[in-house]
Design a protein around this motif. Structure first.
Motif, PDB file in Angstrom:
ATOM      1  N   LEU A  52       0.820  -1.209   0.000  1.00 37.84           N
ATOM      2  CA  LEU A  52       0.000   0.000   0.000  1.00 37.84           C
ATOM      3  C   LEU A  52       0.856   1.261   0.000  1.00 37.84           C
ATOM      4  N   LYS A  53       1.970   1.216   0.726  1.00 40.08           N
ATOM      5  CA  LYS A  53       2.837   2.387   0.800  1.00 40.08           C
ATOM      6  C   LYS A  53       3.488   2.699  -0.545  1.00 40.08           C
ATOM      7  N   SER A  54       3.540   1.710  -1.427  1.00 41.68           N
ATOM      8  CA  SER A  54       4.210   1.921  -2.707  1.00 41.68           C
ATOM      9  C   SER A  54       3.355   2.683  -3.712  1.00 41.68           C
ATOM     10  N   LEU A  55       2.094   2.911  -3.388  1.00 40.51           N
ATOM     11  CA  LEU A  55       1.213   3.637  -4.310  1.00 40.51           C
ATOM     12  C   LEU A  55       1.598   5.109  -4.415  1.00 40.51           C
ATOM     13  N   THR A  56       1.578   5.600  -5.629  1.00 41.52           N
ATOM     14  CA  THR A  56       1.757   7.038  -5.829  1.00 41.52           C
ATOM     15  C   THR A  56       0.398   7.718  -5.690  1.00 41.52           C
ATOM     16  N   ALA A  57       0.418   9.030  -5.605  1.00 37.48           N
ATOM     17  CA  ALA A  57      -0.837   9.777  -5.507  1.00 37.48           C
ATOM     18  C   ALA A  57      -1.706   9.521  -6.732  1.00 37.48           C
ATOM     19  N   GLU A  58      -1.092   9.430  -7.914  1.00 40.35           N
ATOM     20  CA  GLU A  58      -1.853   9.192  -9.131  1.00 40.35           C
ATOM     21  C   GLU A  58      -2.478   7.804  -9.120  1.00 40.35           C
ATOM     22  N   GLN A  59      -1.722   6.820  -8.594  1.00 45.51           N
ATOM     23  CA  GLN A  59      -2.267   5.469  -8.497  1.00 45.51           C
ATOM     24  C   GLN A  59      -3.462   5.435  -7.543  1.00 45.51           C
ATOM     25  N   GLN A  60      -3.337   6.146  -6.452  1.00 45.55           N
ATOM     26  CA  GLN A  60      -4.437   6.181  -5.493  1.00 45.55           C
ATOM     27  C   GLN A  60      -5.687   6.788  -6.123  1.00 45.55           C
ATOM     28  N   THR A  61      -5.502   7.845  -6.913  1.00 44.63           N
ATOM     29  CA  THR A  61      -6.631   8.471  -7.596  1.00 44.63           C
ATOM     30  C   THR A  61      -7.285   7.498  -8.568  1.00 44.63           C
ATOM     31  N   ALA A  62      -6.467   6.737  -9.282  1.00 46.61           N
ATOM     32  CA  ALA A  62      -6.985   5.760 -10.238  1.00 46.61           C
ATOM     33  C   ALA A  62      -7.764   4.662  -9.524  1.00 46.61           C
ATOM     34  N   VAL A  63      -7.229   4.227  -8.387  1.00 43.61           N
ATOM     35  CA  VAL A  63      -7.901   3.167  -7.634  1.00 43.61           C
ATOM     36  C   VAL A  63      -9.245   3.650  -7.113  1.00 43.61           C
ATOM     37  N   ARG A  64      -9.287   4.878  -6.573  1.00 46.48           N
ATOM     38  CA  ARG A  64     -10.548   5.418  -6.072  1.00 46.48           C
ATOM     39  C   ARG A  64     -11.600   5.484  -7.181  1.00 46.48           C
ATOM     40  N   ALA A  65     -11.175   5.906  -8.350  1.00 44.69           N
ATOM     41  CA  ALA A  65     -12.104   6.002  -9.469  1.00 44.69           C
ATOM     42  C   ALA A  65     -12.610   4.619  -9.866  1.00 44.69           C
ATOM     43  N   LEU A  66     -11.710   3.663  -9.848  1.00 39.73           N
ATOM     44  CA  LEU A  66     -12.084   2.298 -10.198  1.00 39.73           C
ATOM     45  C   LEU A  66     -13.094   1.731  -9.207  1.00 39.73           C
ATOM     46  N   ILE A  67     -12.855   1.964  -7.918  1.00 42.79           N
ATOM     47  CA  ILE A  67     -13.779   1.480  -6.889  1.00 42.79           C
ATOM     48  C   ILE A  67     -15.149   2.107  -7.077  1.00 42.79           C
ATOM     49  N   ARG A  68     -15.186   3.418  -7.268  1.00 41.50           N
ATOM     50  CA  ARG A  68     -16.464   4.100  -7.422  1.00 41.50           C
ATOM     51  C   ARG A  68     -17.227   3.567  -8.627  1.00 41.50           C
ATOM     52  N   ASP A  69     -16.560   3.481  -9.744  1.00 48.07           N
ATOM     53  CA  ASP A  69     -17.230   3.031 -10.964  1.00 48.07           C
ATOM     54  C   ASP A  69     -17.712   1.589 -10.829  1.00 48.07           C
ATOM     55  N   GLU A  70     -16.913   0.759 -10.180  1.00 52.30           N
ATOM     56  CA  GLU A  70     -17.287  -0.645 -10.020  1.00 52.30           C
ATOM     57  C   GLU A  70     -18.519  -0.782  -9.123  1.00 52.30           C
ATOM     58  N   LEU A  71     -18.563  -0.001  -8.040  1.00 49.04           N
ATOM     59  CA  LEU A  71     -19.705  -0.068  -7.129  1.00 49.04           C
ATOM     60  C   LEU A  71     -20.976   0.484  -7.769  1.00 49.04           C
ATOM     61  N   VAL A  72     -20.822   1.544  -8.560  1.00 51.18           N
ATOM     62  CA  VAL A  72     -21.985   2.108  -9.247  1.00 51.18           C
ATOM     63  C   VAL A  72     -22.522   1.116 -10.279  1.00 51.18           C
ATOM     64  N   ALA A  73     -21.617   0.470 -10.982  1.00 54.65           N
ATOM     65  CA  ALA A  73     -22.031  -0.470 -12.024  1.00 54.65           C
ATOM     66  C   ALA A  73     -22.544  -1.783 -11.439  1.00 54.65           C
ATOM     67  N   ASN A  74     -21.993  -2.193 -10.295  1.00 51.02           N
ATOM     68  CA  ASN A  74     -22.359  -3.478  -9.699  1.00 51.02           C
ATOM     69  C   ASN A  74     -22.621  -3.322  -8.199  1.00 51.02           C
ATOM     70  N   PRO A  75     -23.679  -2.632  -7.806  1.00 52.08           N
ATOM     71  CA  PRO A  75     -23.947  -2.399  -6.376  1.00 52.08           C
ATOM     72  C   PRO A  75     -24.213  -3.690  -5.605  1.00 52.08           C
ATOM     73  N   GLU A  76     -24.534  -4.777  -6.325  1.00 49.98           N
ATOM     74  CA  GLU A  76     -24.767  -6.051  -5.631  1.00 49.98           C
ATOM     75  C   GLU A  76     -23.509  -6.569  -4.943  1.00 49.98           C
ATOM     76  N   ILE A  77     -22.358  -6.004  -5.282  1.00 47.88           N
ATOM     77  CA  ILE A  77     -21.109  -6.382  -4.610  1.00 47.88           C
ATOM     78  C   ILE A  77     -21.232  -6.151  -3.104  1.00 47.88           C
ATOM     79  N   LEU A  78     -21.895  -5.062  -2.738  1.00 48.45           N
ATOM     80  CA  LEU A  78     -22.053  -4.750  -1.317  1.00 48.45           C
ATOM     81  C   LEU A  78     -22.880  -5.820  -0.616  1.00 48.45           C
TER      82      LEU A  78
END
Length: 282
Positions: A52-78
């Motif tokens: 986790l510490k190896s992530l850059t700020a840009e990587q963290q931004t990409a991951v957050r976007a991926l999580i949001r989009d995935e949850l919006v597209a597939n809310p049944e994951i929750l």
């Protein structure tokens, strides 16, 4: 389980996935869309603090976007995560209850009825103010009357109100006059708020010496008994009533089918089980 816990879990998984597929420490992350496409093609890698510490700020931004989009597209994951979490928690709790069953049968078990060497022991944690406990009363009472191979242990767990505690103290104190079960049954079938006045009226109706009862209710061992039973429930994560333990298996709430299945699993003949109806749980 709260939604933000799911997101945290997904964040960890996707973070590892992103690192495994996108870049080495120090490299710039690809655009968000490219990171998503790459991440979807690989198996998630294990996550640990160093990764986790190896992530850059840009990587963290990409991951957050991926999580949001995935949850919006597939809310049944929750929902899937919640079911998995609840299944795991139930398994852990049942293992804990099974391990504690021997002590549950012997510690704070003075309010027990039936053969000491019965094939099956039914332990009930209850509150006299609990409507679901009242609904279960018919089933429990019938069980005690018809099954000579069952031992029933009552555990006072007053959690709903001050009146619950007063009623529990009265029932425990009634044991000194040899009338615990009579007082228990009368309280469990009573209508109303179970005010102190009503509790003492009930005590008189079952033949208790009310003045002696009041004195006995204030004795330290009564409070100690309630504390001991509460501690048992707390240690086993039993936070609601009724809670049944049948030969080491936990059944939360009044679910007659599940209770009878637990009896069957314990090797007891349930060809003519007690009958009752009522709400599932409290």
């Amino acid at each position: 389980m709260r939604p933000h816990y799911f997101v945290s879990f997904l964040a960890l998984s996707v973070t590892a996935l992103s690192i495994a597929s996108c870049s080495k420490p120090g490299e710039k992350a690809a655009e968000t869309g490219e990171a998503k496409a790459t991440a979807a093609q690989v198996t998630p890698a294990p996550v640990n603090a160093d990764v986790l510490k190896s992530l850059t700020a840009e990587q963290q931004t990409a991951v957050r976007a991926l999580i949001r989009d995935e949850l919006v597209a597939n809310p049944e994951i929750l929902l899937e995560a919640q079911r998995a979490f609840e299944t795991k928690q139930a398994r852990v709790q049942n293992e804990k209850v099974a391990a504690a069953f021997k002590s549950l049968k012997s510690d704070h078990a003075q309010f027990s009825f039936g053969p000491a060497n019965a094939k099956i022991t039914v332990i009930e944690f209850f509150d006299y103010k609990c409507g679901f406990c009242h609904a279960a009363q018919g089933w429990v009472s019938n069980l005690m009357q018809t099954r000579k191979d069952v031992r029933v242990i009552f555990k006072e767990l007053p959690i709903l109100s001050e009146n619950s505690t007063t009623a529990a103290k009265a029932a425990i104190a009634a044991h000194n006059q040899g009338k615990y079960l009579q007082m228990h049954n009368a309280l469990m079938t009573a209508q109303g708020d179970l005010s102190p006045e009503q509790i003492f009226q009930i005590a008189a109706s079952v033949g208790l010496n009310v003045e002696k009862l009041k004195t006995d209710m204030e004795k330290p061992q009564v409070e100690a008994t309630i504390t001991g039973m509460r501690d048992q429930a707390t240690n086993l994560n039993i936070g609601g009533t009724p809670g049944f333990v049948i030969n080491g298996k936990l059944v939360s709430g009044f679910n007659q089918e599940e209770l009878e299945n637990a009896l069957a699993t314990a090797g007891v003949d349930v060809s003519s089980p007690p009958t009752a109806s009522g709400p599932k749980k409290g």
